[in-house]
Motif scaffolding. Sequence first.
Motif, PDB file in Angstrom:
ATOM      1  N   LEU A   1      -5.329  -2.498  -6.911  1.00 10.51           N
ATOM      2  CA  LEU A   1      -5.988  -3.780  -6.638  1.00 10.51           C
ATOM      3  C   LEU A   1      -5.255  -4.635  -5.604  1.00 10.51           C
ATOM      4  CD1 LEU A   1      -8.235  -5.831  -7.182  1.00 10.51           C
ATOM      5  CD2 LEU A   1      -6.898  -6.643  -9.156  1.00 10.51           C
ATOM      6  N   PRO A   2      -3.928  -4.845  -5.709  1.00  8.37           N
ATOM      7  CA  PRO A   2      -3.247  -5.684  -4.714  1.00  8.37           C
ATOM      8  C   PRO A   2      -3.407  -5.161  -3.284  1.00  8.37           C
ATOM      9  CG  PRO A   2      -1.830  -5.329  -6.619  1.00  8.37           C
ATOM     10  CD  PRO A   2      -2.999  -4.412  -6.779  1.00  8.37           C
ATOM     11  N   MET A   3      -3.418  -3.839  -3.126  1.00 13.13           N
ATOM     12  CA  MET A   3      -3.582  -3.268  -1.796  1.00 13.13           C
ATOM     13  C   MET A   3      -4.958  -3.570  -1.226  1.00 13.13           C
ATOM     14  SD  MET A   3      -4.161   0.486  -0.459  1.00 13.13           S
ATOM     15  CE  MET A   3      -5.823   0.024  -0.885  1.00 13.13           C
ATOM     16  N   HIS A   4      -5.993  -3.440  -2.065  1.00 12.21           N
ATOM     17  CA  HIS A   4      -7.351  -3.724  -1.608  1.00 12.21           C
ATOM     18  C   HIS A   4      -7.519  -5.203  -1.246  1.00 12.21           C
ATOM     19  CE1 HIS A   4      -9.746  -0.048  -1.895  1.00 12.21           C
ATOM     20  NE2 HIS A   4      -8.922   0.307  -2.871  1.00 12.21           N
ATOM     21  N   GLU A   5      -6.945  -6.078  -2.051  1.00 12.24           N
ATOM     22  CA  GLU A   5      -7.040  -7.508  -1.745  1.00 12.24           C
ATOM     23  C   GLU A   5      -6.338  -7.833  -0.431  1.00 12.24           C
ATOM     24  OE1 GLU A   5      -7.471  -9.511  -6.170  1.00 12.24           O
ATOM     25  OE2 GLU A   5      -5.461  -9.371  -5.277  1.00 12.24           O
ATOM     26  N   LEU A   6      -5.188  -7.211  -0.201  1.00 14.27           N
ATOM     27  CA  LEU A   6      -4.453  -7.443   1.041  1.00 14.27           C
ATOM     28  C   LEU A   6      -5.222  -6.906   2.243  1.00 14.27           C
ATOM     29  CD1 LEU A   6      -1.759  -8.462   2.276  1.00 14.27           C
ATOM     30  CD2 LEU A   6      -0.894  -6.115   2.029  1.00 14.27           C
ATOM     31  N   GLN A   7      -5.776  -5.706   2.123  1.00 14.98           N
ATOM     32  CA  GLN A   7      -6.522  -5.127   3.236  1.00 14.98           C
ATOM     33  C   GLN A   7      -7.785  -5.936   3.532  1.00 14.98           C
ATOM     34  OE1 GLN A   7      -7.295  -0.937   2.818  1.00 14.98           O
ATOM     35  NE2 GLN A   7      -5.168  -0.379   3.173  1.00 14.98           N
ATOM     36  N   LEU A   8      -8.469  -6.375   2.483  1.00 17.40           N
ATOM     37  CA  LEU A   8      -9.669  -7.192   2.685  1.00 17.40           C
ATOM     38  C   LEU A   8      -9.322  -8.464   3.457  1.00 17.40           C
ATOM     39  CD1 LEU A   8     -12.563  -7.885   0.292  1.00 17.40           C
ATOM     40  CD2 LEU A   8     -11.409  -9.819   1.327  1.00 17.40           C
ATOM     41  N   TRP A   9      -8.214  -9.083   3.113  1.00 19.55           N
ATOM     42  CA  TRP A   9      -7.763 -10.296   3.809  1.00 19.55           C
ATOM     43  C   TRP A   9      -7.485 -10.006   5.282  1.00 19.55           C
ATOM     44  CZ3 TRP A   9      -2.135 -11.782   4.443  1.00 19.55           C
ATOM     45  CH2 TRP A   9      -2.010 -13.018   5.087  1.00 19.55           C
ATOM     46  N   PHE A  10      -6.731  -8.956   5.549  1.00 22.65           N
ATOM     47  CA  PHE A  10      -6.389  -8.598   6.927  1.00 22.65           C
ATOM     48  C   PHE A  10      -7.642  -8.390   7.774  1.00 22.65           C
ATOM     49  CE2 PHE A  10      -1.790  -6.968   7.395  1.00 22.65           C
ATOM     50  CZ  PHE A  10      -1.303  -7.972   6.579  1.00 22.65           C
TER      51      PHE A  10
ATOM     52  N   GLU B   1     -17.255  -5.390   2.982  1.00 23.81           N
ATOM     53  CA  GLU B   1     -18.215  -5.184   1.884  1.00 23.81           C
ATOM     54  C   GLU B   1     -17.796  -4.005   0.993  1.00 23.81           C
ATOM     55  OE1 GLU B   1     -21.901  -4.759   3.974  1.00 23.81           O
ATOM     56  OE2 GLU B   1     -21.759  -6.795   4.793  1.00 23.81           O
ATOM     57  N   ALA B   2     -17.272  -2.951   1.624  1.00 21.24           N
ATOM     58  CA  ALA B   2     -16.815  -1.794   0.847  1.00 21.24           C
ATOM     59  C   ALA B   2     -15.625  -2.168  -0.033  1.00 21.24           C
ATOM     60  CB  ALA B   2     -16.444  -0.640   1.786  1.00 21.24           C
ATOM     61  N   HIS B   3     -14.694  -2.923   0.537  1.00 22.66           N
ATOM     62  CA  HIS B   3     -13.557  -3.395  -0.261  1.00 22.66           C
ATOM     63  C   HIS B   3     -14.044  -4.237  -1.444  1.00 22.66           C
ATOM     64  CE1 HIS B   3      -9.820  -2.139   1.570  1.00 22.66           C
ATOM     65  NE2 HIS B   3     -10.264  -2.444   2.779  1.00 22.66           N
ATOM     66  N   ALA B   4     -15.006  -5.124  -1.183  1.00 23.68           N
ATOM     67  CA  ALA B   4     -15.526  -5.994  -2.249  1.00 23.68           C
ATOM     68  C   ALA B   4     -16.128  -5.167  -3.384  1.00 23.68           C
ATOM     69  CB  ALA B   4     -16.563  -6.960  -1.678  1.00 23.68           C
ATOM     70  N   THR B   5     -16.842  -4.098  -3.028  1.00 24.44           N
ATOM     71  CA  THR B   5     -17.426  -3.206  -4.041  1.00 24.44           C
ATOM     72  C   THR B   5     -16.331  -2.560  -4.889  1.00 24.44           C
ATOM     73  OG1 THR B   5     -19.365  -2.731  -2.678  1.00 24.44           O
ATOM     74  CG2 THR B   5     -18.808  -1.115  -4.374  1.00 24.44           C
ATOM     75  N   ILE B   6     -15.298  -2.071  -4.216  1.00 24.74           N
ATOM     76  CA  ILE B   6     -14.206  -1.407  -4.943  1.00 24.74           C
ATOM     77  C   ILE B   6     -13.418  -2.400  -5.789  1.00 24.74           C
ATOM     78  CG2 ILE B   6     -12.033  -0.147  -4.664  1.00 24.74           C
ATOM     79  CD1 ILE B   6     -13.275   1.219  -2.227  1.00 24.74           C
TER      80      ILE B   6
END
Length: 201
Positions: A177-186, A144-149
């Motif tokens: 942005l790419p890092m956050h998308e990757l971390q959210l996926w993981f 949820e935090a990643h989604a907010t960011i």
Amino acid sequence: MTTKAQQTSKQAIQTIEAQPKFKQRPHVIQKFGELHSMPIGLPEEAIKKNVECLNQLVADSVTLYFLYKKHHWQMVGPTFYQLHLLLDKHAEQIEETIDLLAERVQQLGGVSIAMPNDVAEMTRIERPPKDAEGVLTMLSRIVEAHATIIKGLREGIELSERTHDSTTNDVLSSDVLPMHELQLWFVSEHLVDIPITDAKA
């Protein structure tokens, strides 16, 4: 009563240039929210909007960093080892992006948000309890935090494109942005509800 010897000693200390001057409280040289002029070819209003956006991302990213550290320390269960390591790795990567965002604020002539109390007042991420929570709850909070960011990053990318701030746009779209998308996926893949072993096998 001060003796003559004590006065002489005090005067000697004052004349030593290398003597540190402790307990200094210098005057504020730039207030938070103010801009000093930087000759980078952008209108002040455009810079102001980008600085505000970046500072919000700094506040949210700092909060996510400590959320990762909290859950890294408090991790339990059969997936402890891999999640303990994964969350710490993600925290380190988040810390690197915080530096990029905060330094971009400074490059634009702003003042970056920094202290934990100020971050706590500004962040849009829900505050977790002091208590230890279950693994799935911890991971859900991170997602949820990643989604907010990510939402804030996309808004920042649109804003920086609209205001022709190419450098901020590049930092947000290429580095953060790419890092956050990757971390959210993981992290989100750990929330898939399937058994560790297949009973039919």
